[in-house]
Design a protein around this motif. Sequence first.
Motif, PDB file in Angstrom:
ATOM      1  N   HIS A 112       0.805  -1.217   0.000  1.00  0.00           N
ATOM      2  CA  HIS A 112       0.000   0.000   0.000  1.00  0.00           C
ATOM      3  C   HIS A 112       0.841   1.271   0.000  1.00  0.00           C
ATOM      4  O   HIS A 112       0.315   2.363   0.178  1.00  0.00           O
ATOM      5  CB  HIS A 112      -0.945  -0.005   1.203  1.00  0.00           C
ATOM      6  CG  HIS A 112      -1.956  -1.095   1.130  1.00  0.00           C
ATOM      7  ND1 HIS A 112      -1.721  -2.353   1.633  1.00  0.00           N
ATOM      8  CD2 HIS A 112      -3.183  -1.139   0.575  1.00  0.00           C
ATOM      9  CE1 HIS A 112      -2.767  -3.120   1.420  1.00  0.00           C
ATOM     10  NE2 HIS A 112      -3.668  -2.415   0.761  1.00  0.00           N
ATOM     11  N   HIS A 115      -0.122   4.799  -1.584  1.00  0.00           N
ATOM     12  CA  HIS A 115      -1.564   4.742  -1.848  1.00  0.00           C
ATOM     13  C   HIS A 115      -2.320   5.274  -0.631  1.00  0.00           C
ATOM     14  O   HIS A 115      -1.847   5.191   0.497  1.00  0.00           O
ATOM     15  CB  HIS A 115      -2.023   3.306  -2.140  1.00  0.00           C
ATOM     16  CG  HIS A 115      -1.484   2.780  -3.424  1.00  0.00           C
ATOM     17  ND1 HIS A 115      -0.317   2.047  -3.498  1.00  0.00           N
ATOM     18  CD2 HIS A 115      -1.943   2.885  -4.695  1.00  0.00           C
ATOM     19  CE1 HIS A 115      -0.079   1.724  -4.753  1.00  0.00           C
ATOM     20  NE2 HIS A 115      -1.049   2.211  -5.500  1.00  0.00           N
ATOM     21  N   LEU A 117      -4.362   5.020   2.301  1.00  0.00           N
ATOM     22  CA  LEU A 117      -4.639   3.867   3.161  1.00  0.00           C
ATOM     23  C   LEU A 117      -6.124   3.644   3.439  1.00  0.00           C
ATOM     24  O   LEU A 117      -6.593   2.504   3.374  1.00  0.00           O
ATOM     25  CB  LEU A 117      -3.860   3.990   4.477  1.00  0.00           C
ATOM     26  CG  LEU A 117      -2.339   3.961   4.334  1.00  0.00           C
ATOM     27  CD1 LEU A 117      -1.671   4.199   5.676  1.00  0.00           C
ATOM     28  CD2 LEU A 117      -1.879   2.656   3.725  1.00  0.00           C
ATOM     29  N   SER A 120      -8.154   1.367   1.128  1.00  0.00           N
ATOM     30  CA  SER A 120      -7.850  -0.057   1.020  1.00  0.00           C
ATOM     31  C   SER A 120      -8.689  -0.868   2.011  1.00  0.00           C
ATOM     32  O   SER A 120      -8.571  -0.708   3.223  1.00  0.00           O
ATOM     33  CB  SER A 120      -6.368  -0.294   1.313  1.00  0.00           C
ATOM     34  OG  SER A 120      -6.135  -1.661   1.537  1.00  0.00           O
TER      35      SER A 120
END
Length: 183
Positions: A112, A115, A117, A120
């Motif tokens: 991750h 990205h 978080l 997700s």
Amino acid sequence: MEWIDLKTVYTIVHILGVALGAGGAYVSDVLFLSSIKDEVISKVELRFLKIGSAFVWAGLILLVLSGIALFSTNPDGYLDSSKFLIKMFIVLVIFINGLIFHFTHLPRIGRHADHHLPSSDEFNRKEKILIASGVVSVTSWTFALILGALRAIPLDFTTALVAYIVFELVVVSIALVVSKRLI
């Protein structure tokens, strides 16, 4: 040499192991918490988390090897010590938690990196385990450090074990409640 014996050398290496391990754990946890403020862990931040993890492992290896050497100087005395026994249990917790962090949490964080978080599902599902793991790491290293400094504890092993487990449960619970506000 008259001014230093093997037990002193083992003790110095032991203290160095605790310093490296606890320091790596403290820095990694603070870095992780500061990294997630913007809800993204960059690849640079991930690299620093891996460096912190390496310090934890180096410290743990030194701690265990020097601990075995220290134990060899007085096995009966150590086996009769509730302080030693609870410290060994805590080191086992640190080791298991370290395996979980290194082989589960770091790869997940790596997947991750860079990205958002909260976007997700995987990260959201595992967030509480990651927080609990960080809390157990810091508190366990702190207990190991404190126990190492004490000559003895006024508790038998079972009482110390129950106290440690209850403490961990309380602190992890508080961290999970507080983390909802921080993250």
